[in-house]
Design a protein around this motif. Structure first.
Motif, PDB file in Angstrom:
ATOM      1  N   GLU A 128      -1.534  -8.863  -7.182  1.00 44.66           N
ATOM      2  CA  GLU A 128      -1.710 -10.215  -7.714  1.00 44.66           C
ATOM      3  C   GLU A 128      -1.875 -10.174  -9.228  1.00 44.66           C
ATOM      4  OE1 GLU A 128      -4.560 -12.592  -5.571  1.00 44.66           O
ATOM      5  OE2 GLU A 128      -2.985 -13.086  -4.115  1.00 44.66           O
ATOM      6  N   SER A 129      -2.480  -9.095  -9.747  1.00 42.99           N
ATOM      7  CA  SER A 129      -2.576  -8.960 -11.204  1.00 42.99           C
ATOM      8  C   SER A 129      -1.206  -8.710 -11.834  1.00 42.99           C
ATOM      9  CB  SER A 129      -3.530  -7.813 -11.574  1.00 42.99           C
ATOM     10  OG  SER A 129      -2.962  -6.547 -11.287  1.00 42.99           O
ATOM     11  N   CYS A 130      -0.243  -8.278 -11.006  1.00 45.23           N
ATOM     12  CA  CYS A 130       1.140  -8.078 -11.483  1.00 45.23           C
ATOM     13  C   CYS A 130       1.989  -9.334 -11.277  1.00 45.23           C
ATOM     14  CB  CYS A 130       1.782  -6.902 -10.755  1.00 45.23           C
ATOM     15  SG  CYS A 130       0.978  -5.309 -11.046  1.00 45.23           S
ATOM     16  N   GLY A 131       1.403 -10.377 -10.716  1.00 49.42           N
ATOM     17  CA  GLY A 131       2.110 -11.644 -10.563  1.00 49.42           C
ATOM     18  C   GLY A 131       2.693 -11.911  -9.195  1.00 49.42           C
ATOM     19  N   TYR A 132       2.375 -11.070  -8.192  1.00 52.57           N
ATOM     20  CA  TYR A 132       2.920 -11.247  -6.852  1.00 52.57           C
ATOM     21  C   TYR A 132       1.861 -11.818  -5.910  1.00 52.57           C
ATOM     22  CZ  TYR A 132       6.901  -8.432  -8.332  1.00 52.57           C
ATOM     23  OH  TYR A 132       8.008  -7.981  -8.990  1.00 52.57           O
ATOM     24  N   LYS A 133       2.211 -12.893  -5.231  1.00 49.89           N
ATOM     25  CA  LYS A 133       1.315 -13.442  -4.217  1.00 49.89           C
ATOM     26  C   LYS A 133       1.169 -12.412  -3.112  1.00 49.89           C
ATOM     27  CE  LYS A 133       0.471 -17.375  -1.165  1.00 49.89           C
ATOM     28  NZ  LYS A 133      -0.885 -17.597  -1.716  1.00 49.89           N
ATOM     29  N   THR A 134      -0.066 -12.071  -2.764  1.00 53.76           N
ATOM     30  CA  THR A 134      -0.330 -11.021  -1.782  1.00 53.76           C
ATOM     31  C   THR A 134      -1.286 -11.551  -0.721  1.00 53.76           C
ATOM     32  OG1 THR A 134      -0.047  -9.355  -3.514  1.00 53.76           O
ATOM     33  CG2 THR A 134      -1.083  -8.645  -1.475  1.00 53.76           C
ATOM     34  N   LEU A 135      -0.878 -11.416   0.533  1.00 55.72           N
ATOM     35  CA  LEU A 135      -1.666 -11.908   1.652  1.00 55.72           C
ATOM     36  C   LEU A 135      -2.309 -10.745   2.396  1.00 55.72           C
ATOM     37  CD1 LEU A 135       0.735 -13.989   1.098  1.00 55.72           C
ATOM     38  CD2 LEU A 135       0.259 -14.832   3.382  1.00 55.72           C
ATOM     39  N   ILE A 136      -3.513 -10.977   2.872  1.00 54.93           N
ATOM     40  CA  ILE A 136      -4.203 -10.036   3.741  1.00 54.93           C
ATOM     41  C   ILE A 136      -4.222 -10.630   5.142  1.00 54.93           C
ATOM     42  CG2 ILE A 136      -6.422  -8.972   4.279  1.00 54.93           C
ATOM     43  CD1 ILE A 136      -6.965  -8.741   1.332  1.00 54.93           C
ATOM     44  N   VAL A 137      -3.594  -9.947   6.088  1.00 50.97           N
ATOM     45  CA  VAL A 137      -3.462 -10.510   7.433  1.00 50.97           C
ATOM     46  C   VAL A 137      -3.731  -9.448   8.492  1.00 50.97           C
ATOM     47  CG1 VAL A 137      -1.708 -12.134   6.598  1.00 50.97           C
ATOM     48  CG2 VAL A 137      -1.000 -10.015   7.693  1.00 50.97           C
ATOM     49  N   SER A 138      -3.878  -9.924   9.714  1.00 52.58           N
ATOM     50  CA  SER A 138      -3.978  -9.039  10.865  1.00 52.58           C
ATOM     51  C   SER A 138      -3.254  -9.684  12.034  1.00 52.58           C
ATOM     52  CB  SER A 138      -5.444  -8.775  11.246  1.00 52.58           C
ATOM     53  OG  SER A 138      -5.513  -8.090  12.493  1.00 52.58           O
ATOM     54  N   ALA A 139      -2.176  -9.070  12.468  1.00 50.19           N
ATOM     55  CA  ALA A 139      -1.474  -9.563  13.643  1.00 50.19           C
ATOM     56  C   ALA A 139      -2.347  -9.399  14.885  1.00 50.19           C
ATOM     57  CB  ALA A 139      -0.158  -8.805  13.822  1.00 50.19           C
ATOM     58  N   GLN A 140      -3.290  -8.463  14.828  1.00 49.55           N
ATOM     59  CA  GLN A 140      -4.168  -8.207  15.968  1.00 49.55           C
ATOM     60  C   GLN A 140      -5.199  -9.310  16.146  1.00 49.55           C
ATOM     61  OE1 GLN A 140      -3.889  -5.686  18.116  1.00 49.55           O
ATOM     62  NE2 GLN A 140      -5.693  -6.262  19.335  1.00 49.55           N
ATOM     63  N   THR A 141      -5.860  -9.712  15.055  1.00 46.92           N
ATOM     64  CA  THR A 141      -6.944 -10.698  15.144  1.00 46.92           C
ATOM     65  C   THR A 141      -6.508 -12.115  14.771  1.00 46.92           C
ATOM     66  OG1 THR A 141      -7.690 -10.415  12.842  1.00 46.92           O
ATOM     67  CG2 THR A 141      -8.552  -8.864  14.497  1.00 46.92           C
ATOM     68  N   GLY A 142      -5.367 -12.239  14.095  1.00 46.59           N
ATOM     69  CA  GLY A 142      -4.909 -13.547  13.644  1.00 46.59           C
ATOM     70  C   GLY A 142      -5.383 -13.930  12.254  1.00 46.59           C
ATOM     71  N   GLU A 143      -6.184 -13.076  11.632  1.00 43.64           N
ATOM     72  CA  GLU A 143      -6.669 -13.383  10.284  1.00 43.64           C
ATOM     73  C   GLU A 143      -5.495 -13.523   9.309  1.00 43.64           C
ATOM     74  OE1 GLU A 143      -9.314 -11.368   6.671  1.00 43.64           O
ATOM     75  OE2 GLU A 143      -9.491 -10.583   8.709  1.00 43.64           O
ATOM     76  N   GLY A 144      -5.540 -14.561   8.483  1.00 46.09           N
ATOM     77  CA  GLY A 144      -4.544 -14.760   7.447  1.00 46.09           C
ATOM     78  C   GLY A 144      -3.231 -15.350   7.922  1.00 46.09           C
ATOM     79  N   MET A 145      -3.082 -15.596   9.232  1.00 46.48           N
ATOM     80  CA  MET A 145      -1.805 -16.081   9.740  1.00 46.48           C
ATOM     81  C   MET A 145      -1.495 -17.505   9.269  1.00 46.48           C
ATOM     82  SD  MET A 145      -0.349 -13.620  11.272  1.00 46.48           S
ATOM     83  CE  MET A 145       1.024 -14.585  11.865  1.00 46.48           C
ATOM     84  N   ASP A 146      -2.522 -18.340   9.137  1.00 46.52           N
ATOM     85  CA  ASP A 146      -2.280 -19.708   8.672  1.00 46.52           C
ATOM     86  C   ASP A 146      -1.692 -19.716   7.264  1.00 46.52           C
ATOM     87  OD1 ASP A 146      -3.171 -20.777  11.024  1.00 46.52           O
ATOM     88  OD2 ASP A 146      -5.182 -21.265  10.297  1.00 46.52           O
TER      89      ASP A 146
END
Length: 287
Positions: A128-146
């Motif tokens: 993100e400091s380099c200008g790229y949107k970065t998501l933290i997700v887990s397909a296992q728990t569903g975190e970050g999927m929205d």
């Protein structure tokens, strides 16, 4: 003739989406049509009996990637795993460079954050400091999927990453399907087994598509002119053009604005190292 999008190419048959209910048409190409047709291409077809057709014309592309063959991508989600397998920064950089070269907007997605949140957060903060949107997700728990789902409407989004990072698991959640092949990671070599063999576009709703890719088989840039390479690092571009020499390649030349920015911490050292490593391969190939 009717305009449609190539959803899948298998054994010489092209499956065309006409963006209408029950509109997938199995087509062959007209013999006089010599251009290579890629998944994602927009084409004009003649519909025949039994819901089959013939591709008559290939329409101009907005962008393309050669391996895997994809065209007209709006954005790409580059997927890495926080662990199992551990992320590879050089590979991330090269995949982002591939997007920049093709004119495709990239996002970075750190899957399996439930396995190692510290690494996931570190990668997110770095890119993100380099200008790229970065998501933290887990397909296992569903975190970050929205948050991931919020990127998709009215775009064609390609999902790409090395084997084992959970790409098929993420797509299964996005599509609400359980028929996508999901592989595992070898405990011996810590690499995944390839489970996707063909690029295929899957439709979520009107004008919203996701693309499951088999991974990049070629991430090489030796064909580039050395001066073209710098344009693939948008976080470094602001420091370009202020060097003493117009021919500066930003390695050992004196009064280089880029190496000065690296020394001052304005350009990430790791990103600069990627630039130098790829530049060396380009220069060696051109000897």
């Amino acid at each position: 003739m009717i305009k449609g999008k190539v959803i899948k190419n298998y054994n010489g048959y092209y499956y065309i989406d006409l963006d209408l209910p029950e509109s997938l048409v199995e087509c062959r190409r007209r013999g006089k049509l010599k251009q290579k047709i890629l998944v994602g291409d927009e084409v004009e077809i003649t519909v025949l009996d039994n819901h089959t057709g013939v591709i008559e014309q290939l329409l101009p592309r907005r962008n393309e990637i050669r391996r895997p063959g994809l065209a007209n991508i709006d954005q790409m989600v580059v997927i890495m795993a926080a662990q199992s397998p551990a992320p590879n920064r050089f590979l991330v950089d090269k995949m982002l460079m591939t997007c920049e070269y093709a004119g495709i907007h990239p996002h970075l997605c750190l899957n399996k954050c439930d396995l190692d949140r510290t690494i996931a957060v570190a990668y997110r903060d770095f890119y993100e400091s380099c200008g790229y949107k970065t998501l933290i997700v887990s397909a296992q728990t569903g975190e970050g999927m929205d948050e991931l789902l919020s990127l998709l409407p009215h775009k064609m989004t390609a999902f790409a990453g090395p084997s084992g990072v959970g790409k098929s698991s993420l797509l299964s959640r996005i599509l609400g399907r359980n028929d996508l092949t999901i592989g595992c990671v070898s405990s011996k070599i810590q690499r995944g087994r390839h489970t996707t063999r063909h690029s295929e576009i899957m439709k979520l709703d009107y004008k919203t598509y996701v693309v499951d890719t088999p991974g990049f088989s070629s991430l090489e840039f030796e064909h580039l002119d050395p001066k073209e390479l710098f344009c693939l690092f948008p976080d470094m571009i602001p420091y370009f053009g202020n060097c003493r020499f117009s021919s500066c390649l930003h390695r050992t030349e004196p009064d280089c604005s880029v190496t000065r920015a690296v020394a001052e911490g304005k350009i990430k050292k790791e990103r600069y190292e990627t630039y130098c490593k790829v530049l060396t391969t380009i220069l060696e190939r051109k000897r």
